[in-house]
Design a protein around this motif. Structure first.
Motif, short mmCIF file in Angstrom:
data_model
loop_
_atom_site.label_atom_id
_atom_site.label_comp_id
_atom_site.label_asym_id
_atom_site.label_seq_id
_atom_site.Cartn_x
_atom_site.Cartn_y
_atom_site.Cartn_z
N TYR A 107 -3.23 8.53 54.35
CA TYR A 107 -3.34 7.76 55.60
C TYR A 107 -2.94 8.58 56.81
O TYR A 107 -3.47 8.38 57.90
CB TYR A 107 -2.56 6.44 55.51
CG TYR A 107 -1.09 6.56 55.80
CD1 TYR A 107 -0.22 7.09 54.86
CD2 TYR A 107 -0.56 6.14 57.02
CE1 TYR A 107 1.13 7.20 55.13
CE2 TYR A 107 0.79 6.25 57.30
CZ TYR A 107 1.63 6.79 56.35
OH TYR A 107 2.95 6.90 56.62
N LEU A 110 -5.89 10.62 57.95
CA LEU A 110 -6.90 9.71 58.52
C LEU A 110 -6.43 9.19 59.88
O LEU A 110 -7.22 9.07 60.83
CB LEU A 110 -7.14 8.53 57.57
CG LEU A 110 -7.73 8.88 56.19
CD1 LEU A 110 -7.71 7.66 55.27
CD2 LEU A 110 -9.18 9.38 56.36
N LEU A 133 -10.31 2.68 60.17
CA LEU A 133 -11.30 3.60 59.60
C LEU A 133 -12.60 2.84 59.33
O LEU A 133 -13.70 3.33 59.62
CB LEU A 133 -10.74 4.20 58.29
CG LEU A 133 -11.67 5.15 57.55
CD1 LEU A 133 -11.95 6.40 58.39
CD2 LEU A 133 -11.05 5.58 56.21
N GLN A 155 -13.54 7.72 51.58
CA GLN A 155 -12.71 8.74 52.23
C GLN A 155 -11.22 8.53 51.94
O GLN A 155 -10.40 9.38 52.22
CB GLN A 155 -12.91 8.69 53.75
CG GLN A 155 -14.32 9.03 54.17
CD GLN A 155 -14.54 8.75 55.65
OE1 GLN A 155 -13.64 8.88 56.46
NE2 GLN A 155 -15.75 8.36 56.00
#
Ligand code: F6R
Length: 615
Positions: A107, A110, A133, A155
């Motif tokens: 995370y 991201l 996301l 992802q």
């Protein structure tokens, strides 16, 4: 950890969600939240604390009869338990709202990418990253929610069961799972989403359990559409008929689930052996073992993998398998086994024990064993759970739902299943005689009655609990079959009363722990007449001479230890191999009463959750 609930249909969603969250509180209870959806949009309410606090807060804040919504009860991983970190989480635009059980391991990476694209984050959670996301994928690829979820999850690294709503598509909820459980109850023009079936059992008995790597779009008045996240292929879901009943998940007049579950043990054990053990015919029938008998009989060794109380059941199994079936056994903490490059052979049989069937470390240990070609046998309580499905074969314990966070009936039914397997293999291998085998079956059939008898001394245990409730520490000692029970007794006390407790093999005392003994130290000694009684008597003397306070678990009619001990708790006599099924009962009751007397939350001890789906 964490419980998720959702509803989409024609009934008022809010009471269904709140009641469902209460039933899932065993999965986590440090904060909770709900989001309801109607023509006005998304109505969000969340708070630190338990679902009861959420209900108090929301009844004032939420003014809608919405027929769609999602809710969450949390066991914090990323970010402390507070209002902001509670789920559901909104995306930056406010269009998407998500609930999540699991961990998104990447995370941070991201999050940085999303921050670079202008996203802001208000919470410390990985979940808020995931919802944004998904929003970013929607924006970039101009795709519908279902597809955006698939792309975003490809992802993400980690584990999840999610439910997400997009206010631009107000008739649908999208769900997905990988490594955390997710069930969808199918009613008449209505769907229920939950971490297990308990939130919707009074509405429908038909359910789909999503498989790992699947996502589903659930629309009002439409069929549920399930797809593989990876390749978008459509999956025909298998609709199961649930066996669970409402009374199994309610307290039924008991003050706590834990006490109810302690008292359920006689019946739970009968349910475990019913149909499997046939003493009149002198046989044990277990499909999971019968179908793979040669695997067991040719096993070089058995490796048990489990965590916590289930690991203690595995230790009891070590004694019983080696004793009766003469198969070497190693018992491993799943969390250690999975990371220490263990030597696994094709001729090894792995027995994975798990009440919930969802424990992340046990699941990972199974995967490792399978990669190395070993045969995996699961002993689970929750039907259809991830571990039961990942195993090559298995046996359910049939204990019924265990809701108290401290495991009780799961432990004794696990021992029962493992005893049946050991006896069956012992007979097949000829390591026990037919007459001994038959005697064991007859004795096992009497165990539920003997537990009932042990439960009758509850009033006496209450007095013992009152005497020791203010102890700061406590030692538990046992030998042989009852060494694992000592560990389990200590675990029960510490997890629900927060009194520090340790279990030891009685003979290990003199190698260190004896230094702790003084007049302040209660020592629970399991001293049943079978096994190494004389040796334990000597250990008890050693404690007494150092002024330790002795609580002895003895066999009815005991003389020697009873004379020395400060408090005596008697249980019926049985075969040595079955003593753990009886000695455990007073230890469960003792911990329970001490915790109640100290005013602790017995069913939901601090920092714990029932289903440990994070490592
Ligand atoms: C203790 C307790 C835990 C569990 C452990 C494994 O009372 O309940 O130690 O035994 O978390 O859980 P399962 O058996 O679900 O794999």
């Amino acid at each position: 950890m964490c419980g998720i609930v959702g509803y989409i249909g024609h009934r008022e969603a809010y009471p269904i969600i709140i009641k469902g969250l209460q039933r899932l509180e065993y999965r986590g209870y440090d904060s909770a939240g709900v989001a309801l959806f109607d023509k006005q949009g998304i109505h969000l309410c969340k708070t630190k604390g338990k679902v009861a606090e959420l209900a108090t807060k929301c009844s004032a804040d939420l003014n809608t009869q919405a027929v769609m919504g999602i809710g969450h009860t949390r066991w914090a991983t990323h970010g402390e338990p507070n209002d902001i970190n509670s789920h559901p989480h909104l995306s930056n635009s406010g269009d998407l709202v998500i609930i999540h059980n699991g961990i998104i391991e990447n995370y941070e990476t991201l999050k940085i990418e999303l921050e670079n694209r202008g996203y802001n984050f208000t919470s410390d959670t990985d979940t808020e990253v995931l919802v944004n996301l998904i929003e970013e994928v929607q924006k970039q690829e101009k795709v519908k929610l279902g597809k955006a979820v698939q792309v975003a999850l490809s992802q993400a690294v980690g584990a999840y069961a999610i439910a997400i709503y997009d206010r631009k598509k107000p008739n649908e909820i999208v769900v997905a799972r990988l490594g955390s459980p997710l069930a969808v109850g199918i009613g008449d023009n209505e769907f229920f989403i939950a971490s297990d079936a308990s939130p919707f059992i009074e509405y429908t008995k038909s359910a789909i359990y999503l498989e790992d790597g699947e996502t589903a779009v659930i629309r009002i008045g439409k069929e549920i559409k399930v797809r593989k996240i990876k390749n978008d292929s459509i999956v025909k879901p298998y609709v199961q008929e649930l066996q669970m009943n409402l009374d199994q998940i309610e307290k039924g007049g008991f003050d706590h689930f834990m006490l109810k579950e302690i008292y359920e043990q006689p019946e739970a054990i009968r349910d475990t052996y019913r149909g499997r053990m046939l003493p009149e015919k002198g046989i044990i029938r277990m499909a999971g073992v019968d179908d793979h008998l040669s695997k067991f009989l040719n096993a070089r060794r058995i490796i048990v993998v489990a965590c916590g109380t289930s690991w203690h059941a595995g230790l009891v199994a070590e004694y019983i398998f080696e004793d009766l079936a003469r198969i070497p056994v190693e018992v491993e903490y799943a969390s250690e086994f999975r990371y220490r490059n263990p030597v696994i052979n094709k001729n090894d049989v792995i027995i994975a024990i798990s009440q919930s069937g969802e424990t992340a470390d046990t699941m990972a240990a199974i995967n490792l064993a399978k990669e190395n070609g070993a045969f995996v046998f699961g002993v689970c309580n929750v039907v259809g759970s991830s571990i039961s499905r990942a195993s090559d074969a298995g046996a359910y314990t049939h204990a019924g739902p265990e809701i108290g966070v401290a495991s009780t009936k799961a432990f004794t039914t696990q021992i029962t299943v493992l005893s049946l397997i050991a006896l069956k293999l012992g007979k097949e291998k000829g390591s026990i005689s037919i007459s001994d085998f038959n005697m064991y079956l007859q004795e096992l059939e009497l165990i539920p009655d003997k537990i009932e008898k042990s439960l009758q001394i509850n009033e006496h245990i209450l007095k013992v609990a009152d005497f020791y409730k203010n102890a700061k520490n406590c030692l538990y000692l046992g030998r042989g079959y009852n060494f694992p029970v000592a560990l389990e007794g200590a675990l029960k006390l510490k997890e629900i009363s927060y009194i520090h407790a340790e279990g030891y093999p009685a003979a290990e005392m003199k190698h260190g722990p004896i230094a702790l003994i003084d007049e302040e130290m209660p020592v629970v000694v399991i001293a049943t007449r079978k096994g190494h009684y004389d040796k334990v008597v000597s250990n008890v003397q050693e404690i007494k001479s150092r002024k330790g306070k002795i609580i002895a678990i003895v066999t009815d009619g005991d003389q020697q230890v009873s004379k020395i001990a400060d408090h005596v708790i008697s249980i019926p006599d049985t075969f040595e191999a079955f003593t753990p099924l009886l000695t455990t009962i007073p230890l469960q009751l003792l911990s329970y009463h001490i915790a109640v007397m100290l005013g602790k939350n017995v069913d939901q001890p601090r920092n714990l959750a029932k289903s440990v789906t994070v490592e």
